[in-house]
Enzyme design. Structure first.
Site, mmCIF file in Angstrom:
data_model
loop_
_atom_site.group_PDB
_atom_site.id
_atom_site.type_symbol
_atom_site.label_atom_id
_atom_site.label_comp_id
_atom_site.label_asym_id
_atom_site.label_seq_id
_atom_site.Cartn_x
_atom_site.Cartn_y
_atom_site.Cartn_z
ATOM 1 N N ASN A 1 17.149 -37.842 45.689
ATOM 2 C CA ASN A 1 16.523 -36.774 44.898
ATOM 3 C C ASN A 1 16.842 -35.403 45.516
ATOM 4 O O ASN A 1 17.196 -34.436 44.826
ATOM 5 C CB ASN A 1 15.016 -37.047 44.891
ATOM 6 C CG ASN A 1 14.141 -36.051 44.140
ATOM 7 O OD1 ASN A 1 13.077 -36.416 43.665
ATOM 8 N ND2 ASN A 1 14.516 -34.797 44.044
ATOM 9 N N GLU B 1 5.515 -34.949 49.545
ATOM 10 C CA GLU B 1 5.546 -33.502 49.276
ATOM 11 C C GLU B 1 4.374 -33.062 48.397
ATOM 12 O O GLU B 1 4.145 -31.854 48.259
ATOM 13 C CB GLU B 1 6.896 -33.098 48.647
ATOM 14 C CG GLU B 1 7.123 -33.494 47.197
ATOM 15 C CD GLU B 1 7.526 -34.947 46.999
ATOM 16 O OE1 GLU B 1 7.385 -35.751 47.941
ATOM 17 O OE2 GLU B 1 7.980 -35.279 45.879
ATOM 18 N N GLU C 1 2.578 -28.766 38.594
ATOM 19 C CA GLU C 1 1.809 -28.871 39.840
ATOM 20 C C GLU C 1 2.132 -27.792 40.867
ATOM 21 O O GLU C 1 1.525 -27.749 41.919
ATOM 22 C CB GLU C 1 2.003 -30.262 40.448
ATOM 23 C CG GLU C 1 3.410 -30.526 40.914
ATOM 24 C CD GLU C 1 3.559 -31.892 41.590
ATOM 25 O OE1 GLU C 1 2.822 -32.826 41.261
ATOM 26 O OE2 GLU C 1 4.456 -32.003 42.446
ATOM 27 N N ARG D 1 10.608 -22.515 46.905
ATOM 28 C CA ARG D 1 10.101 -23.697 47.635
ATOM 29 C C ARG D 1 11.146 -24.821 47.670
ATOM 30 O O ARG D 1 11.043 -25.751 48.469
ATOM 31 C CB ARG D 1 8.791 -24.180 47.007
ATOM 32 C CG ARG D 1 8.964 -25.030 45.778
ATOM 33 C CD ARG D 1 7.673 -25.189 45.010
ATOM 34 N NE ARG D 1 6.716 -26.112 45.594
ATOM 35 C CZ ARG D 1 6.676 -27.413 45.358
ATOM 36 N NH1 ARG D 1 7.582 -27.986 44.579
ATOM 37 N NH2 ARG D 1 5.720 -28.164 45.875
ATOM 38 N N ARG E 1 14.075 -42.407 46.299
ATOM 39 C CA ARG E 1 14.474 -42.288 44.878
ATOM 40 C C ARG E 1 15.687 -41.380 44.726
ATOM 41 O O ARG E 1 16.011 -40.596 45.620
ATOM 42 C CB ARG E 1 13.326 -41.720 44.050
ATOM 43 C CG ARG E 1 12.863 -40.351 44.518
ATOM 44 C CD ARG E 1 11.741 -39.830 43.644
ATOM 45 N NE ARG E 1 11.297 -38.501 44.028
ATOM 46 C CZ ARG E 1 10.297 -38.243 44.840
ATOM 47 N NH1 ARG E 1 9.616 -39.233 45.384
ATOM 48 N NH2 ARG E 1 9.954 -36.996 45.125
ATOM 49 N N ASP F 1 20.234 -30.719 39.928
ATOM 50 C CA ASP F 1 20.427 -29.261 39.896
ATOM 51 C C ASP F 1 21.875 -28.907 40.246
ATOM 52 O O ASP F 1 22.449 -27.938 39.723
ATOM 53 C CB ASP F 1 19.520 -28.574 40.940
ATOM 54 C CG ASP F 1 18.043 -28.789 40.694
ATOM 55 O OD1 ASP F 1 17.633 -29.955 40.599
ATOM 56 O OD2 ASP F 1 17.296 -27.798 40.600
ATOM 57 N N ARG G 1 3.534 -39.253 46.800
ATOM 58 C CA ARG G 1 4.753 -38.547 47.229
ATOM 59 C C ARG G 1 4.377 -37.651 48.400
ATOM 60 O O ARG G 1 3.461 -36.821 48.259
ATOM 61 C CB ARG G 1 5.301 -37.664 46.092
ATOM 62 C CG ARG G 1 5.904 -38.380 44.913
ATOM 63 C CD ARG G 1 6.026 -37.417 43.729
ATOM 64 N NE ARG G 1 4.743 -36.857 43.374
ATOM 65 C CZ ARG G 1 4.525 -35.678 42.819
ATOM 66 N NH1 ARG G 1 5.532 -34.900 42.516
ATOM 67 N NH2 ARG G 1 3.293 -35.248 42.534
ATOM 68 N N ASP H 1 9.533 -34.237 35.923
ATOM 69 C CA ASP H 1 8.217 -34.429 36.536
ATOM 70 C C ASP H 1 7.393 -33.174 36.282
ATOM 71 O O ASP H 1 7.701 -32.137 36.840
ATOM 72 C CB ASP H 1 8.327 -34.753 38.020
ATOM 73 C CG ASP H 1 9.362 -33.884 38.769
ATOM 74 O OD1 ASP H 1 10.409 -33.555 38.207
ATOM 75 O OD2 ASP H 1 9.087 -33.536 39.926
ATOM 76 N N GLU I 1 13.139 -20.434 37.202
ATOM 77 C CA GLU I 1 13.426 -21.872 37.141
ATOM 78 C C GLU I 1 13.326 -22.424 35.721
ATOM 79 O O GLU I 1 14.061 -23.321 35.325
ATOM 80 C CB GLU I 1 12.375 -22.529 38.059
ATOM 81 C CG GLU I 1 12.283 -23.994 38.030
ATOM 82 C CD GLU I 1 10.903 -24.470 38.531
ATOM 83 O OE1 GLU I 1 9.893 -23.758 38.379
ATOM 84 O OE2 GLU I 1 10.858 -25.564 39.083
HETATM 85 O O1 LIG Z 1 14.680 -27.749 40.953
HETATM 86 C C1 LIG Z 1 14.400 -28.807 41.813
HETATM 87 C C2 LIG Z 1 13.546 -29.854 41.143
HETATM 88 O O2 LIG Z 1 12.236 -29.290 40.957
HETATM 89 C C3 LIG Z 1 11.270 -30.103 40.292
HETATM 90 O O3 LIG Z 1 11.008 -31.307 40.966
HETATM 91 C C4 LIG Z 1 10.881 -31.291 42.380
HETATM 92 O O4 LIG Z 1 9.545 -30.997 42.757
HETATM 93 C C5 LIG Z 1 8.583 -32.034 42.743
HETATM 94 C C6 LIG Z 1 7.280 -31.507 43.308
HETATM 95 O O5 LIG Z 1 7.426 -30.905 44.559
HETATM 96 C C7 LIG Z 1 9.099 -33.264 43.510
HETATM 97 O O6 LIG Z 1 8.158 -34.310 43.518
HETATM 98 C C8 LIG Z 1 10.394 -33.713 42.823
HETATM 99 O O7 LIG Z 1 10.869 -34.903 43.413
HETATM 100 C C9 LIG Z 1 11.394 -32.601 42.981
HETATM 101 O O8 LIG Z 1 12.631 -32.967 42.418
HETATM 102 C C10 LIG Z 1 11.829 -30.436 38.923
HETATM 103 O O9 LIG Z 1 10.911 -31.145 38.145
HETATM 104 C C11 LIG Z 1 13.137 -31.214 39.057
HETATM 105 O O10 LIG Z 1 13.684 -31.476 37.781
HETATM 106 C C12 LIG Z 1 14.140 -30.332 39.824
HETATM 107 O O11 LIG Z 1 15.305 -31.061 40.069
#
Ligand SMILES: OC[C@H]1O[C@H](O[C@H]2O[C@H](CO)[C@@H](O)[C@H](O)[C@H]2O)[C@H](O)[C@@H](O)[C@@H]1O
Length: 562
Positions: A203, A281, A531, A159, A212, A167, A279, A315, A516
């Site tokens: 992000n 997403e 989530e 996703r 952000r 990352d 958010r 998160d 992951e």
């Molecule tokens: O590996 C990518 C990132 O995945 C997680 O966070 C992401 O997903 C969240 C929900 O869809 C979104 O709100 C957040 O902004 C995204 O970065 C993970 O927790 C991150 O650490 C990671 O970079």
């Protein structure tokens, strides 16, 4: 109780009409399809086939069920097929030019044939994760939430079909092991282009991530590439962007002043998204979580704290909850986080290093002063002499103080892997007596489990908590231990790396994919909670396995099974 913070969360990035419309579609999809296997992110990633106004009009004209005013599954599926391309269709697969099946000098210390074969498989995954933003996005950006980028990208996977900020650091560490310096450099240049356009690294490269950032590791990416290529032109090209990024993190929203027990003032930084809405997403989820707050300003604070937790990369986690594990007490903007300030210390040291390399002495002096000040601040505000680790600091709730007076009781006494992140930074790993104490604290912390380092000791059901282990945390802590030069610390680092490699290997053998996150209680099991469903691919996991194998090797006679 509302999630309260000392900040006003009043700086808000405007949303775009496209994102707002896709959030509406997401809400309708939840009503129509129900919440089993529902991923809200899919809907905000859909590229439009026609203009927004045509699509919007068609959406409004959809026949509604007279019973409850929703749209039938058949009608909604038909509408989505007719008006949208698939999520991720605006990225095209890309074969990186610098990929070769077995690079010269690849992992020479890995002698075990099975481990070597697997490492080559992991190396080959860069091809699966490489993409180029399609030309279509540049031609018609108004139809895509995906942002155009100048170079090919490496995505985390599943996703997460776009580039992510922090990352990318571990992706680059892996690419360097894979001798893919050009691909690594292209990633850095993409992130630089985001700073040039938005003033900071987003992000991720989506319209809905423009409110952000994420843990600031761009200077560390550049440092690693420079160390392996000596490309001084790249340093010259990137330094202005790094200065801009440093200014972003030190602007009013992120900066907090603490007056310590001796009356000295320290500037430190926190996460704070420029957002006070759900958010996009995860809009349907955030609205549900905020439904217990009746007052609009309480809701806005809560939304800001949710998005700020996303900015932290953690998160979600009990780290950000005033009353763990109660999610509604999330108060991310009221925490001064140890790891963020360690990363900023690294950024200041790196900027001084790059400025020295190009002969800019004024910048060297300025950034050496900044890093000295931050080191003192980290020692005064976070260090716990009794626990021998650095503790996050809670700000008083609901106050508007300009400077906060330090009190020991505001240090968060709970154990998180982030309490040890400063050891990854030169001023701390090079302090011999400190290292001995921190190694002892880590060994006895309870974080080191059968299959790696746990994120925290609290099993909250959130993904950045026990029993999950994350590749970046294993790597930062192990690399800090190695860099310290202490024999005992290196042995601990190797123990962590061996457990982590084994667990990745066994889970890969069982499922055929890289994960992951992993469950550190059970070797060979992937992680869960949070989530969204556990994801595979996976950029940073691949990067850390390759980096660990490069550092520690794998002898022929060491078993790779759990
Ligand atoms: O590996 C990518 C990132 O995945 C997680 O966070 C992401 O997903 C969240 C929900 O869809 C979104 O709100 C957040 O902004 C995204 O970065 C993970 O927790 C991150 O650490 C990671 O970079």
């Amino acid at each position: 109780m509302a999630s309260s913070s000392s900040s006003s969360c009043s700086v808000v990035t405007p949303s775009t009409p496209l994102v707002s419309f896709l959030e509406q579609l997401q809400e309708t999809a939840l009503q129509t399809f129900g919440d089993s296997n529902f991923d809200p992110k899919t809907y905000v990633d859909l590229p439009l086939k026609f203009t927004l106004s045509e699509t919007h009009q068609a959406f409004q004209n959809l026949p509604r069920l007279s019973s409850n005013g929703t749209v039938s599954a058949e009608v909604l599926k038909g509408f989505i097929n007719r008006y949208f391309k698939g999520a991720g269709d605006d990225l095209v697969c890309w074969q990186p030019h610098d990929f070769v099946a077995e690079p010269e000098g690849f992992l020479t210390k890995v002698k075990h044939p099975e481990v070597r074969a697997w490492a080559l498989k992991v190396h080959s995954l860069w091809r699966n994760l490489s993409r180029k933003v399609s030309r279509e996005v540049e031609k018609n950006p108004q139809l895509h939430t995906l942002l155009p980028l100048p170079n090919p990208v490496v995505i985390p996977g599943s996703r997460f079909r776009e580039v992510y900020y922090w990352d990318s650091y571990w992706v680059i560490r892996g690419l360097l092991v894979s001798k893919m310096h050009k691909t690594a450099t292209a990633i850095v240049m993409n992130l630089v282009s985001l700073i040039e356009k938005y003033g900071f690294v987003l992000n991720g490269a989506r319209q809905y991530y423009t409110n952000r950032s994420q843990p600031p590791l761009l200077s560390s990416m550049l440092y690693e590439i420079y160390r392996s290529t000596g490309d001084i032109e790249l340093v010259k090209r990137c330094l202005p962007a790094l200065l801009k990024e440093h200014a972003f993190w030190n602007s009013d929203i992120h900066r907090v002043t603490i007056v310590d027990a001796q009356g000295h003032s320290h500037n430190l930084n926190r996460y704070q998204a420029m957002w006070n809405k759900p958010r996009p997403e995860s809009s349907t989820m955030d609205k549900k979580s905020a439904s217990k707050f009746l007052n609009i300003s309480e809701k806005q604070h809560f939304y800001c704290d949710i998005a700020s937790a996303a900015e932290s990369g953690w998160d979600f986690s009990t780290r950000w909850m005033r009353v763990p594990p109660d999610y509604s007490t999330l108060a991310t903007t009221s925490v001064i986080p140890v790891d963020l300030n360690a990363y900023l210390l690294g950024m200041e040291i790196n900027i001084a290093f790059f400025a020295k390399a190009i002969g800019d002495e004024t910048t060297v002096k300025h950034f050496m002063e900044l890093s000295d000040a931050r080191k003192k601040a980290i020692n005064s505000v976070f260090w716990s002499p009794s626990k021998k680790q650095w503790l996050d600091y809670w700000l008083n709730s609901g106050t508007c103080e300009v400077a906060h007076v330090w009190e020991a009781k505001h240090q968060n006494k709970n154990v998180f892997a982030s309490n040890f992140v400063p050891l990854w930074m030169e001023p701390f790993y090079s302090d011999g007596s400190l290292v001995g104490n921190v190694v002892h604290a880590l060994k006895t912390s309870g974080l080191i489990r059968a299959a790696g380092i746990a994120t925290s000791l609290t099993d909250s059901g959130q993904q950045w908590d026990f029993p999950n282990g994350w590749a970046p945390l294993q790597h930062m802590l192990a690399e800090g231990l190695v860099k310290s030069g202490s024999k005992e610390a290196r042995l601990l680092a190797e123990e962590i790396a061996i457990k982590w490699i084994r667990s990745n290997y066994v889970s890969y053998k069982k499922t055929g994919v890289m994960h992951e996150k992993l469950d550190v209680e059970k070797c060979g099991e992937y992680g869960g909670g949070g989530e969204y469903a556990p994801q595979t691919g996976f950029g940073w996991s691949n990067g850390v396995v390759l980096a660990f194998l490069e550092e520690f090797g794998w002898p022929q006679d060491r078993s790779i099974d759990c």
